[in-house]
Design an enzyme around this catalytic site. Sequence first.
Site, mmCIF file in Angstrom:
data_model
loop_
_atom_site.group_PDB
_atom_site.id
_atom_site.type_symbol
_atom_site.label_atom_id
_atom_site.label_comp_id
_atom_site.label_asym_id
_atom_site.label_seq_id
_atom_site.Cartn_x
_atom_site.Cartn_y
_atom_site.Cartn_z
ATOM 1 N N HIS A 183 48.815 7.548 74.452
ATOM 2 C CA HIS A 183 49.062 6.640 73.318
ATOM 3 C C HIS A 183 48.159 7.004 72.146
ATOM 4 O O HIS A 183 46.987 6.652 72.106
ATOM 5 C CB HIS A 183 48.804 5.186 73.753
ATOM 6 C CG HIS A 183 49.156 4.166 72.710
ATOM 7 N ND1 HIS A 183 49.974 3.084 72.962
ATOM 8 C CD2 HIS A 183 48.809 4.043 71.404
ATOM 9 C CE1 HIS A 183 50.107 2.353 71.872
ATOM 10 N NE2 HIS A 183 49.396 2.920 70.906
ATOM 11 N N HIS A 233 48.465 7.947 67.614
ATOM 12 C CA HIS A 233 49.317 7.935 66.410
ATOM 13 C C HIS A 233 48.948 9.147 65.567
ATOM 14 O O HIS A 233 48.104 9.057 64.670
ATOM 15 C CB HIS A 233 49.106 6.648 65.615
ATOM 16 C CG HIS A 233 49.528 5.410 66.336
ATOM 17 N ND1 HIS A 233 50.749 4.804 66.124
ATOM 18 C CD2 HIS A 233 48.908 4.670 67.296
ATOM 19 C CE1 HIS A 233 50.856 3.735 66.913
ATOM 20 N NE2 HIS A 233 49.751 3.632 67.635
ATOM 21 N N GLN A 251 57.092 0.168 63.444
ATOM 22 C CA GLN A 251 55.931 -0.712 63.294
ATOM 23 C C GLN A 251 56.234 -1.944 62.442
ATOM 24 O O GLN A 251 55.590 -2.982 62.594
ATOM 25 C CB GLN A 251 54.764 0.062 62.675
ATOM 26 C CG GLN A 251 53.501 -0.787 62.527
ATOM 27 C CD GLN A 251 52.247 0.043 62.349
ATOM 28 O OE1 GLN A 251 52.186 0.942 61.533
ATOM 29 N NE2 GLN A 251 51.238 -0.260 63.129
ATOM 30 N N HIS A 296 54.527 -1.277 71.565
ATOM 31 C CA HIS A 296 53.303 -1.993 71.221
ATOM 32 C C HIS A 296 53.574 -3.474 71.474
ATOM 33 O O HIS A 296 54.469 -4.054 70.858
ATOM 34 C CB HIS A 296 52.953 -1.781 69.753
ATOM 35 C CG HIS A 296 52.375 -0.440 69.454
ATOM 36 N ND1 HIS A 296 53.057 0.726 69.696
ATOM 37 C CD2 HIS A 296 51.166 -0.087 68.945
ATOM 38 C CE1 HIS A 296 52.283 1.749 69.342
ATOM 39 N NE2 HIS A 296 51.128 1.284 68.884
ATOM 40 N N GLU A 322 49.771 -7.167 70.246
ATOM 41 C CA GLU A 322 48.465 -6.679 69.792
ATOM 42 C C GLU A 322 47.858 -7.747 68.897
ATOM 43 O O GLU A 322 47.818 -7.633 67.672
ATOM 44 C CB GLU A 322 48.603 -5.342 69.056
ATOM 45 C CG GLU A 322 47.240 -4.709 68.777
ATOM 46 C CD GLU A 322 47.329 -3.331 68.149
ATOM 47 O OE1 GLU A 322 48.448 -2.856 67.897
ATOM 48 O OE2 GLU A 322 46.266 -2.734 67.913
ATOM 49 N N ASP A 352 44.789 5.733 70.685
ATOM 50 C CA ASP A 352 45.481 4.921 69.682
ATOM 51 C C ASP A 352 45.232 5.510 68.290
ATOM 52 O O ASP A 352 45.889 6.436 67.896
ATOM 53 C CB ASP A 352 45.036 3.463 69.797
ATOM 54 C CG ASP A 352 45.954 2.495 69.076
ATOM 55 O OD1 ASP A 352 47.122 2.855 68.852
ATOM 56 O OD2 ASP A 352 45.510 1.381 68.755
HETATM 57 ZN ZN LIG Z 1 49.123 2.079 68.953
#
Ligand SMILES: [Zn+2]
Length: 423
Positions: A63, A65, A159, A217, A220, A316
């Site tokens: 995981h 980005h 996102q 995701h 969070e 992340d």
């Molecule tokens: Zn993430």
Amino acid sequence: MNVATAPAADLIIRDALIWGTDGPKDLAISDGRYVGAGEANSAGAEIIDAAGRLCIPGFIEPHIHLDKVLLADSVPVNRSGSLGEAIDILGARKAAYMVEDIAERAGRIITSAITNGVTHMRTHIDVDSACGLIPLDALLDVRARYAEVIDLQIVAFPQLGIVGDPGTAALLEQAMARGADVVGGMPFNEAGPAESAEHIRIAFEIAAAHDADVDMHIDESDDPNARTLEILCAATIANGLQGRVTAGHTCALAAYDQDYADRVLDMVAEAGIHMIANPATNLMLQGRDDDHPKRRGLTRVKELLARGVNVSFGQDNLRDMFYPFGRDDPLELALLIAHAAHMSQPDEIEAVFAMPTVNGARVLGLSDYGTAPGSAGDLVILDARTAAEAITGTVDRNYVIKRGRVVAQTETRTTHRLPMPGA
Ligand SMILES: [Zn+2]
């Protein structure tokens, strides 16, 4: 088997202590895959002496980005330190996204990760109305250019939501058609529970059309009313997708009252969902609005493990508006999660070490991870004898081997120029 029919080894590793096994043994790789060391013809092979050091078939980064890494220097400072402000800053920065810039930053971090022993990586890349498919174009290029040295899976990540960001469902469909591997999601970033459920339904529909896994995701947030994990579990069970769905972050799970948490934990186990903790970023991003005691954002790692749930962890974000540190080193993250999840006993430290290795391989669905004959010829030799020693020292990855070829070699040396007392 005689020499004439024995597979010709390209690489022999002597005296390798494979993590989780009793003692050192020899390994042989032929044509990119492990073969029985006793059966291989070693004439002409490169020989590496592991000298009893700890070996793994590679670290897994499940995981990250890569489209956002290293953006810290080109954006305003995240003054609140929160997830919300980071997403706002990112929104403005996306207007200037260029394929070449994303690819260059991603490549630098991939190189760093490989040096740290990462042989497989799963990256989320934003797919939304703000950036379209620019990050996808960049990562498709990166995946092809780095194919010899790392295996990269790409998650199409909405996102900004799917219901709340019109046009994103079509972009996700295009991203999958053009080569993304996994359908992502962020169902809590919708207007309410009904929209969150619709977000998950659409993502599952796209995944089914491409026979792809789902990696979302989830929750969070410190908000105990963030409850999309329950919806994800129900959808996974209803669609018969046990083992093919991953949930990242799940910070709110740590904020639920115990009764509700127990119910959701049972559902996660029943749904066979892989869970990814993100200790670095969530320790930094969560709890920002709390007075003392502050919530620390880490999901319920030990309770998940106790139910037999597969738990891994990932970097992340890395040196961007979400998180100012990081070099994608699984040993650094292991040290962090051991602290944050209170994993201090010897068996717990072994459980931590499983997360970026065998557990990560399960998340990515790697059927050929390991050192048994036929497995992919990947290996990392660590400058340590035990998992605890490796984590404690974030030790050198002496050799990083991908499909039988040495990709990186590291040996850090310190010279004490005055005598050390007792030495
Ligand atoms: Zn993430």
